[in-house]
Design an enzyme around this catalytic site. Structure first.
Site, PDB file in Angstrom:
ATOM      1  N   HIS A   1       4.887   4.674  -2.081  1.00  0.00           N
ATOM      2  CA  HIS A   1       3.762   3.751  -2.238  1.00  0.00           C
ATOM      3  C   HIS A   1       2.677   4.281  -3.164  1.00  0.00           C
ATOM      4  CE1 HIS A   1       2.070   0.043   0.097  1.00  0.00           C
ATOM      5  NE2 HIS A   1       2.053  -0.118  -1.207  1.00  0.00           N
TER       6      HIS A   1
ATOM      7  N   ASP B   1       1.262  -3.040   5.566  1.00  0.00           N
ATOM      8  CA  ASP B   1       1.660  -1.641   5.697  1.00  0.00           C
ATOM      9  C   ASP B   1       1.335  -1.170   7.107  1.00  0.00           C
ATOM     10  OD1 ASP B   1       2.097   1.144   5.196  1.00  0.00           O
ATOM     11  OD2 ASP B   1       1.307   0.961   3.168  1.00  0.00           O
TER      12      ASP B   1
ATOM     13  N   HIS C   1       0.318   1.792   7.352  1.00  0.00           N
ATOM     14  CA  HIS C   1      -0.692   2.786   6.996  1.00  0.00           C
ATOM     15  C   HIS C   1      -1.705   2.172   6.034  1.00  0.00           C
ATOM     16  CE1 HIS C   1       3.244   4.718   7.723  1.00  0.00           C
ATOM     17  NE2 HIS C   1       2.536   5.587   8.431  1.00  0.00           N
TER      18      HIS C   1
ATOM     19  N   ASP D   1      -3.278   3.824   3.579  1.00  0.00           N
ATOM     20  CA  ASP D   1      -3.162   4.428   2.239  1.00  0.00           C
ATOM     21  C   ASP D   1      -4.530   4.525   1.572  1.00  0.00           C
ATOM     22  OD1 ASP D   1      -0.484   4.514   2.789  1.00  0.00           O
ATOM     23  OD2 ASP D   1       0.065   2.859   1.472  1.00  0.00           O
TER      24      ASP D   1
ATOM     25  N   HIS E   1       1.142   9.253  -1.646  1.00  0.00           N
ATOM     26  CA  HIS E   1       1.506   7.888  -1.241  1.00  0.00           C
ATOM     27  C   HIS E   1       0.576   7.369  -0.153  1.00  0.00           C
ATOM     28  CE1 HIS E   1       4.553   8.771   2.316  1.00  0.00           C
ATOM     29  NE2 HIS E   1       3.482   9.533   2.388  1.00  0.00           N
TER      30      HIS E   1
ATOM     31  N   ASP F   1       4.815  -2.609   2.012  1.00  0.00           N
ATOM     32  CA  ASP F   1       5.531  -1.396   2.408  1.00  0.00           C
ATOM     33  C   ASP F   1       6.538  -1.785   3.482  1.00  0.00           C
ATOM     34  OD1 ASP F   1       6.295   1.113   3.576  1.00  0.00           O
ATOM     35  OD2 ASP F   1       4.448   2.009   2.813  1.00  0.00           O
TER      36      ASP F   1
ATOM     37  N   ASP G   1       7.731  -0.146   5.698  1.00  0.00           N
ATOM     38  CA  ASP G   1       7.438   0.416   7.015  1.00  0.00           C
ATOM     39  C   ASP G   1       6.421  -0.421   7.799  1.00  0.00           C
ATOM     40  OD1 ASP G   1       4.760   1.245   6.440  1.00  0.00           O
ATOM     41  OD2 ASP G   1       5.375   3.295   5.975  1.00  0.00           O
TER      42      ASP G   1
ATOM     43  N   GLU H   1       9.082   2.035  -0.464  1.00  0.00           N
ATOM     44  CA  GLU H   1       9.418   2.962   0.624  1.00  0.00           C
ATOM     45  C   GLU H   1      10.754   2.684   1.298  1.00  0.00           C
ATOM     46  OE1 GLU H   1       7.894   5.757   1.191  1.00  0.00           O
ATOM     47  OE2 GLU H   1       5.836   5.540   0.430  1.00  0.00           O
TER      48      GLU H   1
END
Length: 333
Positions: A123, A148, A150, A152, A165, A256, A258, A301
């Protein structure tokens, strides 16, 4: 009817996001491959673009009536020194120099009239894709939806890992320009977004520094607990109402894999349980499509080297369906 005026997901919402009437058109899509892995430490994510492509997703997109133009692979360069940044960012100059090249390609796609789809890679490529999108729209304001697990949103000084990332959003925010975001010597990339131009869906794994930035800057963010409380439909509509995508506010979606629960997408570098179902991911991307103002999309990812071969196939097919729903509202096989 209301459902013809704005995303169907918002038709019965309490929120009032109502863009101009639009017709969903067949698209001119420019595809960029960004097989980059230096924003984190796990090998294999560089094979994500090929793994996604091998699902046949772009053949399906062409069969649905859109045109697909290939803009090639932005390659990593051999021999670059993998030096840390001033605050310990791993591979700092390698990540930023790669992203400067990626930004130029993304900008070319958009300038030539395409909807840019970038296949990652980790990412950290979000540094280049959002920068390139902004470069192609110097008189417009790009708005960013980040889906996401996360945020980031780390800087080198707030990141527990130093992996870049986990930092791309910080590079884009004007409010963090003087807060330890370490750039190239030529000051690239310049931040072009404010906190009000950003919204998150799917968060569930945040570092302390990211929590502080989210609260301090008043960034609109829906974690999984928030989605439990208000419902995904309302969260999507609040994000779109906040971002107000339009002709002068082109929308960038950075997705993302994830953000999905590991049961849906296990082959990824930083999986976090309790995530979005695939159906919920498709609901988000279809609403984005229905705005009529999506101009740039990243999907990142996917790491086919993690897990077993069945895991890799499951994850790649999840990415395939996310792309098909974002570009065509299509949930077919």
């Amino acid at each position: 009817s209301a459902s013809n005026m704005f995303p169907a997901v918002c038709a019965r919402s309490l929120f009032t996001w109502t863009p101009a009437l639009f017709t969903l058109k067949k698209l001119h899509i420019g595809v960029v491959e960004a097989p980059f892995n230096k924003g984190q430490k796990k090998k294999g994510v560089e094979d994500g673009p090929k793994t996604i492509r091998d699902t046949g997703v772009f053949n399906t997109i062409q069969n649905l009536g859109s045109t697909v133009r290939e803009y090639g692979v932005v390659e990593m360069r051999e021999g670059e020194q993998h030096t840390a940044g001033p605050s310990g960012e791993h591979n700092h100059s390698v990540v930023l120099n790669y992203n400067a090249r990626l930004a130029a390609t993304v900008s070319k796609v958009i300038t030539e009239g395409g909807l840019c789809v970038t296949l990652g890679g980790d990412h950290s490529i979000g540094i280049g894709t959002v920068s390139g999108h902004s470069q192609a729209n110097p008189h417009n304001q790009v708005v960013l939806l980040w889906v996401d697990a996360h945020a980031d949103l780390n800087t080198g000084s707030t990141s527990p890992s130093g992996n870049m990332h986990g930092m791309p959003v910080a590079y884009h925010l004007k409010e963090l320009a003087r807060r330890g975001v370490n750039r190239l010597p030529n000051s690239w990339p310049q931040p072009r977004l404010s906190a009000r131009h950003l919204a998150y869906i799917g968060l569930r794994d945040l570092d302390d520094g990211e929590v502080k930035f989210l609260e301090e800057l008043g960034i609109l963010a829906f974690g999984m607990r928030d989605l439990d409380a208000v419902g995904l439909n309302n969260a999507i509509c609040r994000c779109l109402d906040h971002l107000q995508p339009g002709a002068s506010r082109p929308l960038h979606l950075s997705f993302d894999i994830d953000s999905l629960d590991p049961l849906e997408a296990p082959s990824t570098g930083t999986p976090v349980r309790g995530g979005l179902s695939l159906r919920e991911g498709l609901q988000i991307t279809e609403a984005v499509r229905e705005t009529g103002h999506l101009r740039c999309m990243d999907i990142v990812e996917v790491n086919p080297h993690l897990g077993n071969p069945d895991d890799a196939v499951l994850t790649a097919n999840a990415a395939r369906l996310i792309l098909l729903s974002a570009l065509h509202g299509y949930r077919g096989a």
